[in-house]
Design a protein around this motif. Structure first.
Motif, mmCIF file in Angstrom:
data_model
loop_
_atom_site.group_PDB
_atom_site.id
_atom_site.type_symbol
_atom_site.label_atom_id
_atom_site.label_comp_id
_atom_site.label_asym_id
_atom_site.label_seq_id
_atom_site.Cartn_x
_atom_site.Cartn_y
_atom_site.Cartn_z
ATOM 1 N N LYS A 1 11.037 -12.133 -13.328
ATOM 2 C CA LYS A 1 10.610 -12.815 -12.097
ATOM 3 C C LYS A 1 10.088 -11.818 -11.070
ATOM 4 O O LYS A 1 9.086 -12.068 -10.401
ATOM 5 C CB LYS A 1 11.774 -13.618 -11.510
ATOM 6 N N MET A 2 10.776 -10.677 -10.949
ATOM 7 C CA MET A 2 10.319 -9.660 -9.999
ATOM 8 C C MET A 2 8.948 -9.132 -10.402
ATOM 9 O O MET A 2 8.054 -8.994 -9.561
ATOM 10 C CB MET A 2 11.338 -8.508 -9.916
ATOM 11 N N ILE A 3 8.778 -8.852 -11.688
ATOM 12 C CA ILE A 3 7.512 -8.296 -12.166
ATOM 13 C C ILE A 3 6.377 -9.305 -11.997
ATOM 14 O O ILE A 3 5.279 -8.935 -11.568
ATOM 15 C CB ILE A 3 7.642 -7.834 -13.632
ATOM 16 N N ARG A 4 6.619 -10.568 -12.306
ATOM 17 C CA ARG A 4 5.569 -11.592 -12.145
ATOM 18 C C ARG A 4 5.107 -11.670 -10.692
ATOM 19 O O ARG A 4 3.914 -11.805 -10.413
ATOM 20 C CB ARG A 4 6.066 -12.952 -12.623
ATOM 21 N N LEU A 5 6.039 -11.577 -9.761
ATOM 22 C CA LEU A 5 5.672 -11.595 -8.342
ATOM 23 C C LEU A 5 4.770 -10.399 -8.020
ATOM 24 O O LEU A 5 3.769 -10.542 -7.309
ATOM 25 C CB LEU A 5 6.932 -11.577 -7.477
ATOM 26 N N LEU A 6 5.094 -9.233 -8.560
ATOM 27 C CA LEU A 6 4.292 -8.045 -8.304
ATOM 28 C C LEU A 6 2.931 -8.119 -8.992
ATOM 29 O O LEU A 6 1.934 -7.643 -8.441
ATOM 30 C CB LEU A 6 5.051 -6.784 -8.724
ATOM 31 N N ILE A 7 2.867 -8.709 -10.172
ATOM 32 C CA ILE A 7 1.577 -8.902 -10.844
ATOM 33 C C ILE A 7 0.688 -9.790 -9.981
ATOM 34 O O ILE A 7 -0.492 -9.495 -9.770
ATOM 35 C CB ILE A 7 1.769 -9.506 -12.252
ATOM 36 N N ASP A 8 1.243 -10.882 -9.461
ATOM 37 C CA ASP A 8 0.470 -11.781 -8.590
ATOM 38 C C ASP A 8 -0.018 -11.047 -7.349
ATOM 39 O O ASP A 8 -1.158 -11.232 -6.910
ATOM 40 C CB ASP A 8 1.307 -13.001 -8.191
ATOM 41 N N GLU A 9 0.823 -10.204 -6.781
ATOM 42 C CA GLU A 9 0.458 -9.426 -5.590
ATOM 43 C C GLU A 9 -0.699 -8.482 -5.912
ATOM 44 O O GLU A 9 -1.654 -8.362 -5.145
ATOM 45 C CB GLU A 9 1.679 -8.635 -5.093
ATOM 46 N N ALA A 10 -0.621 -7.807 -7.060
ATOM 47 C CA ALA A 10 -1.693 -6.887 -7.462
ATOM 48 C C ALA A 10 -3.009 -7.635 -7.665
ATOM 49 O O ALA A 10 -4.074 -7.141 -7.280
ATOM 50 C CB ALA A 10 -1.293 -6.140 -8.730
ATOM 51 N N LYS A 11 -2.937 -8.815 -8.247
ATOM 52 C CA LYS A 11 -4.152 -9.625 -8.438
ATOM 53 C C LYS A 11 -4.763 -9.995 -7.093
ATOM 54 O O LYS A 11 -5.979 -9.897 -6.910
ATOM 55 C CB LYS A 11 -3.830 -10.896 -9.228
ATOM 56 N N LYS A 12 -3.930 -10.409 -6.140
ATOM 57 C CA LYS A 12 -4.419 -10.777 -4.806
ATOM 58 C C LYS A 12 -5.124 -9.608 -4.124
ATOM 59 O O LYS A 12 -6.053 -9.803 -3.348
ATOM 60 C CB LYS A 12 -3.268 -11.255 -3.919
ATOM 61 N N LEU A 13 -4.654 -8.401 -4.401
ATOM 62 C CA LEU A 13 -5.228 -7.202 -3.784
ATOM 63 C C LEU A 13 -6.447 -6.677 -4.541
ATOM 64 O O LEU A 13 -7.017 -5.660 -4.167
ATOM 65 C CB LEU A 13 -4.165 -6.115 -3.664
ATOM 66 N N GLY A 14 -6.833 -7.350 -5.615
ATOM 67 C CA GLY A 14 -8.031 -6.970 -6.352
ATOM 68 C C GLY A 14 -7.834 -5.895 -7.406
ATOM 69 O O GLY A 14 -8.808 -5.322 -7.901
ATOM 70 N N CYS A 15 -6.589 -5.607 -7.767
ATOM 71 C CA CYS A 15 -6.339 -4.610 -8.803
ATOM 72 C C CYS A 15 -6.833 -5.130 -10.150
ATOM 73 O O CYS A 15 -6.697 -6.309 -10.460
ATOM 74 C CB CYS A 15 -4.851 -4.283 -8.901
ATOM 75 N N THR A 16 -7.382 -4.226 -10.946
ATOM 76 C CA THR A 16 -7.901 -4.608 -12.256
ATOM 77 C C THR A 16 -7.071 -4.038 -13.403
ATOM 78 O O THR A 16 -7.381 -4.287 -14.566
ATOM 79 C CB THR A 16 -9.362 -4.135 -12.405
ATOM 80 N N GLU A 17 -6.031 -3.281 -13.061
ATOM 81 C CA GLU A 17 -5.189 -2.697 -14.098
ATOM 82 C C GLU A 17 -3.827 -2.375 -13.508
ATOM 83 O O GLU A 17 -3.718 -1.929 -12.368
ATOM 84 C CB GLU A 17 -5.837 -1.409 -14.618
ATOM 85 N N ILE A 18 -2.779 -2.615 -14.301
ATOM 86 C CA ILE A 18 -1.422 -2.204 -13.937
ATOM 87 C C ILE A 18 -0.895 -1.331 -15.064
ATOM 88 O O ILE A 18 -0.875 -1.744 -16.223
ATOM 89 C CB ILE A 18 -0.479 -3.407 -13.738
ATOM 90 N N SER A 19 -0.495 -0.122 -14.733
ATOM 91 C CA SER A 19 0.105 0.781 -15.711
ATOM 92 C C SER A 19 1.606 0.852 -15.460
ATOM 93 O O SER A 19 2.098 0.429 -14.411
ATOM 94 C CB SER A 19 -0.523 2.173 -15.605
ATOM 95 N N LEU A 20 2.330 1.388 -16.419
ATOM 96 C CA LEU A 20 3.769 1.600 -16.255
ATOM 97 C C LEU A 20 4.257 2.568 -17.307
ATOM 98 O O LEU A 20 3.573 2.817 -18.305
ATOM 99 C CB LEU A 20 4.546 0.278 -16.329
ATOM 100 N N ASP A 21 5.421 3.113 -17.088
ATOM 101 C CA ASP A 21 6.106 3.959 -18.061
ATOM 102 C C ASP A 21 7.349 3.180 -18.486
ATOM 103 O O ASP A 21 8.244 2.964 -17.675
ATOM 104 C CB ASP A 21 6.506 5.302 -17.444
#
Length: 157
Positions: free
Chosen positions: A106-126
């Motif tokens: 749930k936390m990650i989905r909220l952050l994915i939505d936030e990144a989309k709203k800000l126009g991000c085209t890629e999310i990386s992670l370790d």
């Protein structure tokens, strides 16, 4: 009832620092009596207060039991990433007593939505070995296309 809320850095700084240090103790196998390097603590505090990021907190009746952060960077736009806006997911942690309940997702989905709203085209992670299945279930895929050089910084304090 577990609530996922977007953190307000100034108002929530002590909770942000507490859950961050709890997570670092767990992932690094530290005891409750071991102290953190002051540079790590001060730079973490500065990151929350002034970094280009969004952090969410999971709370159970007001008690913070989880967190996740996403940092935003802008690089030169490319054909595949025309905005140049990218994000890096990190600091995903749920207290052991609350794991396997879907809180991290749930936390990650909220952050994915936030990144989309800000126009991000890629999310990386370790990903840790334990976290990899969660990220795969959310749509992340393994990528070995990149390279890295670690720069060791010597702090003078």
């Amino acid at each position: 009832m577990i609530k996922i809320v977007k953190a307000d850095a100034k108002a929530d700084i002590e909770e942000l620092m507490s859950i961050r240090l709890e997570m670092l103790r767990i992932v690094n196998g530290m005891s409750d009596t071991e102290c953190f390097d002051e540079t790590l603590v001060s730079c973490s505090r500065e990151y929350f207060l002034n970094g280009n990021q969004t952090t969410v907190l999971a709370k159970d009746e007001g008690r913070v039991i989880g967190c996740a952060s996403i940092s935003y960077i802008t690089v030169m736009p490319t054909y595949d990433h025309p905005t140049g806006k990218r994000a890096h997911l990190m600091n995903v942690y749920t207290n052991i007593a609350y794991r396997r309940q879907g809180i991290a997702g749930k936390m990650i989905r909220l952050l994915i939505d936030e990144a989309k709203k800000l126009g991000c085209t890629e999310i990386s992670l370790d990903a840790t070995k334990e976290g990899k299945p969660l990220y795969e279930n959310l749509g992340f895929t393994a990528n070995d296309a990149g390279m890295i050089m670690e720069l060791k910084v010597r702090w003078l304090i």
